[in-house]
Design an enzyme around this catalytic site. Structure first.
Site, short mmCIF file in Angstrom:
data_model
loop_
_atom_site.label_atom_id
_atom_site.label_comp_id
_atom_site.label_asym_id
_atom_site.label_seq_id
_atom_site.Cartn_x
_atom_site.Cartn_y
_atom_site.Cartn_z
CG HIS A 24 -4.76 -35.94 16.80
ND1 HIS A 24 -4.87 -37.22 17.29
CD2 HIS A 24 -5.82 -35.75 15.98
CE1 HIS A 24 -5.95 -37.80 16.76
NE2 HIS A 24 -6.54 -36.92 15.96
CE LYS A 53 5.90 -1.00 9.94
NZ LYS A 53 5.04 -0.24 9.03
CD GLU A 57 -1.80 -4.67 11.99
OE1 GLU A 57 -0.58 -4.85 12.12
OE2 GLU A 57 -2.36 -4.68 10.88
N GLY A 106 -4.84 -1.88 5.28
CA GLY A 106 -4.07 -3.03 4.78
C GLY A 106 -4.75 -4.35 5.06
NE ARG A 107 -6.39 -3.93 11.26
CZ ARG A 107 -5.70 -2.78 11.37
NH1 ARG A 107 -4.57 -2.63 10.70
NH2 ARG A 107 -6.14 -1.79 12.13
CE LYS A 158 -3.44 2.28 2.91
NZ LYS A 158 -4.40 2.13 4.00
CD GLU A 215 9.29 -6.08 7.15
OE1 GLU A 215 9.06 -4.96 6.64
OE2 GLU A 215 9.09 -6.32 8.36
C1 G6Q Z 1 -2.47 -3.74 8.02
C2 G6Q Z 1 -1.23 -3.12 8.43
C3 G6Q Z 1 0.01 -3.85 7.96
C4 G6Q Z 1 0.38 -3.57 6.51
C5 G6Q Z 1 1.80 -4.04 6.27
C6 G6Q Z 1 2.24 -3.86 4.85
O1 G6Q Z 1 -3.57 -3.31 8.25
O2 G6Q Z 1 -1.23 -1.79 8.08
O3 G6Q Z 1 -0.06 -5.24 8.15
O4 G6Q Z 1 -0.52 -4.21 5.66
O5 G6Q Z 1 2.66 -3.36 7.14
O6 G6Q Z 1 2.15 -2.52 4.49
P1 G6Q Z 1 2.28 -2.07 2.99
O7 G6Q Z 1 1.17 -2.70 2.23
O8 G6Q Z 1 2.23 -0.59 3.00
O9 G6Q Z 1 3.61 -2.60 2.50
#
Ligand code: G6Q
Length: 539
Positions: A383, A503, A352, A266-267, A204, A210
Site C-alpha cells: 500500500h 566521522k 557497507e 561489526g556487521r 567493538k 554515539e
Molecule cells: C560494521 C561497521 C559499523 C560498526 C559501528 C559501531 O561493520 O564497522 O557499523 O559496527 O560503527 O562500531 P563499534 O562496535 O566499534 O562501536
C-alpha cells in the site's frame, strides 16, 4: 578485472539473446520450471523460477564465479586466511557458530575454545538475569535490558530481538539505543526504573562517539535515579567489546565484559557477544538453536557445488541484474511483521560490505558494484511503494520471504497474508497485458494505465516457521550472498573506509560549534551552516 574475462563477455552476449524473452515465454517453454529451479537447503525452500534465467544463464554465472575464484575464496574464509586485506585480518564470523567439538586454530589462537568460552560466559550471565540471580544495586530483579550500540552493534541484535519476539522471556524487555540524537535515549529511558534496568554497552572498538555519549548519559541517569555512588555501576552496566582498556577506562569492570575478536566484523557480529541482549531475551538454548541454523547454512555454502549452492546462486543472480540488466536496486520483502527490521539489517550487511569502488588489487572498477537494498514487510509495502515495483520504469528484483505457519495462534490472518505474498510475486512476473484488459472490457482510455508489464523477477523464500534456527539460516544465507558478490566484483567486503571521512569531519566540527569565535576554514556552505547554528545556540 572481472569484466575483462571471457566469462563476463559470454554473459553480455547471453543477455542480448535473453533480453527479448519474457517470464511468460520461459514458463510456457518449460512448464516444470518451478520444480527444476527450486532449491531446498535444510528445510528452507527457494523458488528461483521467477527469475529471468535459464540453464545457460546459470552455467555462465557459475563459470563467472569460478573465474573470480569463488571456491578458493570460500575455502580461504573458512580457514581463517587474512582475506580482509586492507586491515590484514581473518574473517571468521563462521567460526562463531562452529560446534564445541570442532577445532580451528588461526594465528596461534584456539578459536573454538575462545568462542565457546565467551558463549558459556554469556549463557551464565543470561540465565542469572533471567532467573533473578543477577539483581540490581538495590536488590531488585532486572526488568529491562537497554542495548547501547550503533551500526553492527545495534542492527543485528535489534533485528533478531524483534524477529524472535515469540521466544522472549515474559518479564524482561529489551530496548535499543543507537542514535546520538538525545531523543533516542530519552525515548528508550521513558518509563524505566533505574533499579530494574541493565545497560549493555555494545562497541567493538569502544571508541564510537554515539555509543560513548549514550553510555555516559545513561550512567548519569542511573546514578541520579539510584542516588548511589559509582559502585552501583557494576550491577547495572556490562560491556561487549574487543577493547578491554576502553571498557575499564569507562568504569565497567572487565569481569563484566564479554569479549570478541578483530576477526569478527561489526556487521557480522550478531552471533558473537554483540548478541547478548538477544540471549538474555530468548535464553541460551534458543540462542544456540540460532547458531545451529547459521552453521547449517555455512556448511551448505562451504560444501555444495556452486550450481546447487543457494547463497552463491542468489549472489550471482543479483550480479546478473546489477551488471547485465543495469538494475541498481534490490528489494527485500518479508511477509512477516516480526522481520520488520530485517531489510534495514540487510541494508548494512550488503551496502557497507559491497558499496566499494576499488578492487583488492587497488584499481578503481569500471563496472557497477553494490546494490541499493531496501524493503518493508508485506503487506504494508503493497500500500506504499509496490506501485513503483509493478509499473515503474526500472525493474526492482525482489526477495519475498514467507512462513507456512504464523508466529502466534490467537489471531488467524495467515491465509490472507500468504495469499498476498503469492499474488504479488505472480503479478510481478506475469503482469497483465493490454489484450487481457481489452477482453475484460476495460475502457480503452484506461488500458495503458491498467496494464502491468510483468517480467519483474523475484526469489520466493519459504520456511515452516520463524524459529531461532530459521533466522540463523536466513542471516547466514544473506551473509554468504553478500560474500559471493564481493568476490565476483573483486572488492573487500569486510572493510568500511567510506564511513571514516564523515566521522573525522564531525570530530573537527564539534568544538567549532561551541566556541563562538573559533575560525572556520570549511567551504562557504559548511561555514554558513555552522555560523547559523552558533547564532541559534547563543540565543
Ligand atoms: C560494521 C561497521 C559499523 C560498526 C559501528 C559501531 O561493520 O564497522 O557499523 O559496527 O560503527 O562500531 P563499534 O562496535 O566499534 O562501536
Amino acid at each position: 578485472m572481472i569484466n575483462e574475462t571471457p566469462q563476463w563477455h559470454a554473459l553480455i552476449s547471453h543477455h542480448e539473446e535473453l533480453a527479448s524473452t519474457s517470464l511468460r515465454d520461459l514458463f510456457s517453454a518449460d512448464p516444470d520450471r518451478a520444480e527444476s529451479l527450486t532449491v531446498e537447503v535444510d528445510g528452507l525452500i527457494a523458488d528461483l523460477s521467477k527469475h529471468l534465467i535459464d540453464d545457460v544463464t546459470v552455467d555462465l554465472l557459475v563459470e563467472l564465479a569460478e573465474a573470480a575464484g569463488l571456491p578458493d575464496r570460500i575455502a580461504g574464509m573458512f580457514r581463517g586466511d587474512h582475506i580482509n586485506t586492507t586491515e590484514d585480518r581473518a574473517v571468521l564470523h563462521t567460526a562463531l557458530r562452529l560446534p564445541r567439538d570442532a577445532s580451528l586454530e588461526v594465528d596461534g589462537q584456539d578459536v573454538i575454545g575462545d568462542v565457546h568460552g565467551v558463549l558459556d560466559h554469556m549463557a551464565q550471565f543470561a540465565e542469572d538475569v533471567r532467573d533473578g540471580t543477577w539483581r540490581g544495586h538495590s536488590g531488585e530483579r532486572i526488568k529491562t535490558v537497554v542495548n547501547i550500540g550503533i551500526g553492527g552493534s545495534d542492527l543485528g541484535p535489534y533485528m533478531a530481538y524483534r524477529a524472535l519476539m515469540a521466544y522472549r522471556h515474559e518479564s524482561i524487555e529489551a530496548r535499543f539505543v543507537s542514535n546520538v540524537d538525545g531523543t533516542h535515549l530519552h525515548q528508550a529511558l521513558e518509563g524505566l526504573d533505574p533499579e530494574t534496568t541493565l545497560f549493555i554497552v555494545a562497541s567493538k572498538t569502544f571508541t564510537t562517539l554515539e555509543t560513548l555519549a549514550n553510555a555516559k548519559s545513561a550512567r548519569a541517569w542511573l546514578l541520579d535515579g539510584l542516588g548511589a555512588d559509582e559502585s552501583s555501576i557494576a550491577k547495572h552496566f556490562v560491556a561487549l567489546s574487543t577493547n578491554a582498556e576502553g571498557v575499564a577506562a569507562f568504569g565497567i569492570d572487565t569481569a563484566n565484559m564479554f569479549e570478541f575478536w578483530d576477526w569478527v566484523g561489526g556487521r557480522y557480529s550478531m552471533d558473537a557477544a554483540i548478541g547478548l541482549s538477544v540471549m538474555v531475551a530468548i535464553g541460551p538454548e534458543n540462542f544456540h538453536d540460532m547458531l545451529a541454523g547459521f552453521h547449517s547454512m555455512d556448511q551448505h555454502f562451504r560444501h555444495a557445488p556452486l550450481r546447487e549452492n543457494l547463497p552463491a546462486l542468489l549472489g550471482l543472480i543479483g550480479i546478473w541484474y546489477r551488471n547485465f540488466f543495469d538494475w541498481p536496486s534490490h528489494a527485500v520483502l518479508p511477509y512477516s511483521q516480526l522481520l520488520d527490521r530485517f531489510p534495514a539489517y540487510l541494508q548494512q550487511l550488503d551496502m557497507e560490505s559491497n558499496g566499494k569502488r576499488t578492487t583488492l588489487g587497488g584499481e578503481v572498477v569500471d563496472y557497477e558494484t553494490g546494490s541499493i537494498v531496501w524493503g518493508e514487510p508485506g503487506t504494508n509495502g503493497q500500500h506504499a511503494f509496490y506501485q513503483l515495483i509493478h509499473q515503474g520504469t526500472t525493474p526492482v528484483p525482489a526477495d519475498f520471504i514467507g512462513f507456512l505457519s504464523p508466529d502466534f495462534d490467537d489471531i488467524d490472518h495467515h491465509d490472507a497474508l500468504m495469499a498476498n505474498l503469492f499474488a504479488q510475486a505472480e503479478a510481478l512476473a506475469f503482469g497483465k497485458t493490454v489484450e487481457e484488459l481489452r477482453v475484460e472490457g476495460v475502457d480503452e482510455s484506461l488500458v495503458s494505465h491498467k496494464s502491468f508489464p510483468g517480467n519483474r523477477p523475484s526469489t520466493m523464500l519459504i520456511s515452516g516457521r520463524l524459529t531461532p534456527y530459521v533466522l540463523g539460516q536466513l542471516v547466514s544465507l544473506y551473509e554468504h550472498r553478500t560474500f559471493t558478490q564481493g568476490v565476483v566484483w573483486g572488492v573487500n567486503s569486510f572493510d568500511q573506509w567510506g564511513v571514516e571521512l564523515g566521522k573525522v569531519l564531525a570530530m573537527a566540527i564539534i568544538p567549532e560549534l561551541t566556541e563562538a569565535t573559533a575560525p572556520l576554514e570549511h567551504d562557504s556552505s559548511t561555514n554558513a551552516l555552522i555560523e547559523r547554528y552558533r547564532k541559534h545556540r547563543m540565543m
